[in-house]
Design a protein around this motif. Structure first.
Motif, PDB file in Angstrom:
ATOM      1  N   ALA A 123      23.319  35.905  -4.148  1.00 35.82           N
ATOM      2  CA  ALA A 123      23.263  36.559  -5.455  1.00 35.82           C
ATOM      3  C   ALA A 123      23.383  35.565  -6.601  1.00 35.82           C
ATOM      4  O   ALA A 123      22.725  35.714  -7.630  1.00 35.82           O
ATOM      5  CB  ALA A 123      24.362  37.614  -5.557  1.00 35.82           C
ATOM      6  N   ARG A 124      24.216  34.534  -6.431  1.00 37.86           N
ATOM      7  CA  ARG A 124      24.401  33.544  -7.503  1.00 37.86           C
ATOM      8  C   ARG A 124      23.125  32.767  -7.756  1.00 37.86           C
ATOM      9  O   ARG A 124      22.728  32.554  -8.909  1.00 37.86           O
ATOM     10  CB  ARG A 124      25.536  32.587  -7.147  1.00 37.86           C
ATOM     11  N   GLY A 175      17.213  32.514 -20.313  1.00 46.18           N
ATOM     12  CA  GLY A 175      18.168  31.732 -21.086  1.00 46.18           C
ATOM     13  C   GLY A 175      19.564  32.252 -20.790  1.00 46.18           C
ATOM     14  O   GLY A 175      19.741  33.228 -20.074  1.00 46.18           O
ATOM     15  N   GLY A 176      20.565  31.623 -21.312  1.00 52.00           N
ATOM     16  CA  GLY A 176      21.927  32.080 -21.076  1.00 52.00           C
ATOM     17  C   GLY A 176      22.482  31.573 -19.760  1.00 52.00           C
ATOM     18  O   GLY A 176      22.012  30.579 -19.207  1.00 52.00           O
ATOM     19  N   LYS A 177      23.483  32.283 -19.256  1.00 52.01           N
ATOM     20  CA  LYS A 177      24.178  31.863 -18.045  1.00 52.01           C
ATOM     21  C   LYS A 177      24.359  33.039 -17.105  1.00 52.01           C
ATOM     22  O   LYS A 177      24.260  34.190 -17.507  1.00 52.01           O
ATOM     23  CB  LYS A 177      25.556  31.297 -18.394  1.00 52.01           C
ATOM     24  N   ALA A 178      24.650  32.707 -15.849  1.00 53.98           N
ATOM     25  CA  ALA A 178      24.939  33.730 -14.842  1.00 53.98           C
ATOM     26  C   ALA A 178      26.001  33.202 -13.903  1.00 53.98           C
ATOM     27  O   ALA A 178      26.170  31.995 -13.747  1.00 53.98           O
ATOM     28  CB  ALA A 178      23.674  34.089 -14.063  1.00 53.98           C
ATOM     29  N   ALA A 217      26.149  39.135  -8.600  1.00 54.36           N
ATOM     30  CA  ALA A 217      26.223  38.219  -9.739  1.00 54.36           C
ATOM     31  C   ALA A 217      25.669  38.922 -10.972  1.00 54.36           C
ATOM     32  O   ALA A 217      24.951  39.914 -10.872  1.00 54.36           O
ATOM     33  CB  ALA A 217      25.440  36.946  -9.449  1.00 54.36           C
ATOM     34  N   GLN A 218      26.006  38.382 -12.143  1.00 50.84           N
ATOM     35  CA  GLN A 218      25.540  38.937 -13.401  1.00 50.84           C
ATOM     36  C   GLN A 218      25.370  37.833 -14.427  1.00 50.84           C
ATOM     37  O   GLN A 218      25.884  36.745 -14.259  1.00 50.84           O
ATOM     38  CB  GLN A 218      26.501  39.998 -13.932  1.00 50.84           C
ATOM     39  N   GLY A 219      24.628  38.151 -15.473  1.00 50.47           N
ATOM     40  CA  GLY A 219      24.412  37.175 -16.525  1.00 50.47           C
ATOM     41  C   GLY A 219      23.922  37.851 -17.793  1.00 50.47           C
ATOM     42  O   GLY A 219      23.631  39.044 -17.818  1.00 50.47           O
TER      43      GLY A 219
END
Length: 85
Positions: free
Chosen positions: A39-40, A51-54, A61-63
């Motif tokens: 998932a990561r 863009g961004g992070k997770a 996982a989420q982001g």
């Protein structure tokens, strides 16, 4: 999450066009993890597009990203990653 209860692989997106953000989250079933889907890693590939992070664990996982105009591309990347496992 319903996907976890049913043992299904799930990826969800929530787009806030006005706020300029895309939240995304996934769940990976035990059978999919045994085939090598993490998932990561999956969320990281989607975050590369949005863009961004997770972050998260191997089963979920989420982001949050900022490229709201790239949701279709991110969905395609999510589908391709799942199809390759």
């Amino acid at each position: 999450m319903q996907g976890k209860k049913l043992g299904k692989v799930v990826y969800v997106f929530s787009v806030d066009v006005e706020g300029g953000k895309v939240a995304h989250a996934n769940y990976v079933s035990e059978s999919a993890r045994s085939r090598g889907l993490d998932a990561r890693t999956w969320a990281s590939k989607v975050s590369d597009v949005l863009g961004g992070k997770a972050g998260g664990k191997e089963d979920g996982a989420q982001g949050v990203g900022v490229n709201v105009d790239k949701v279709e591309e991110a969905l395609r990347v999510a589908q391709e990653t799942l199809s390759n496992k």
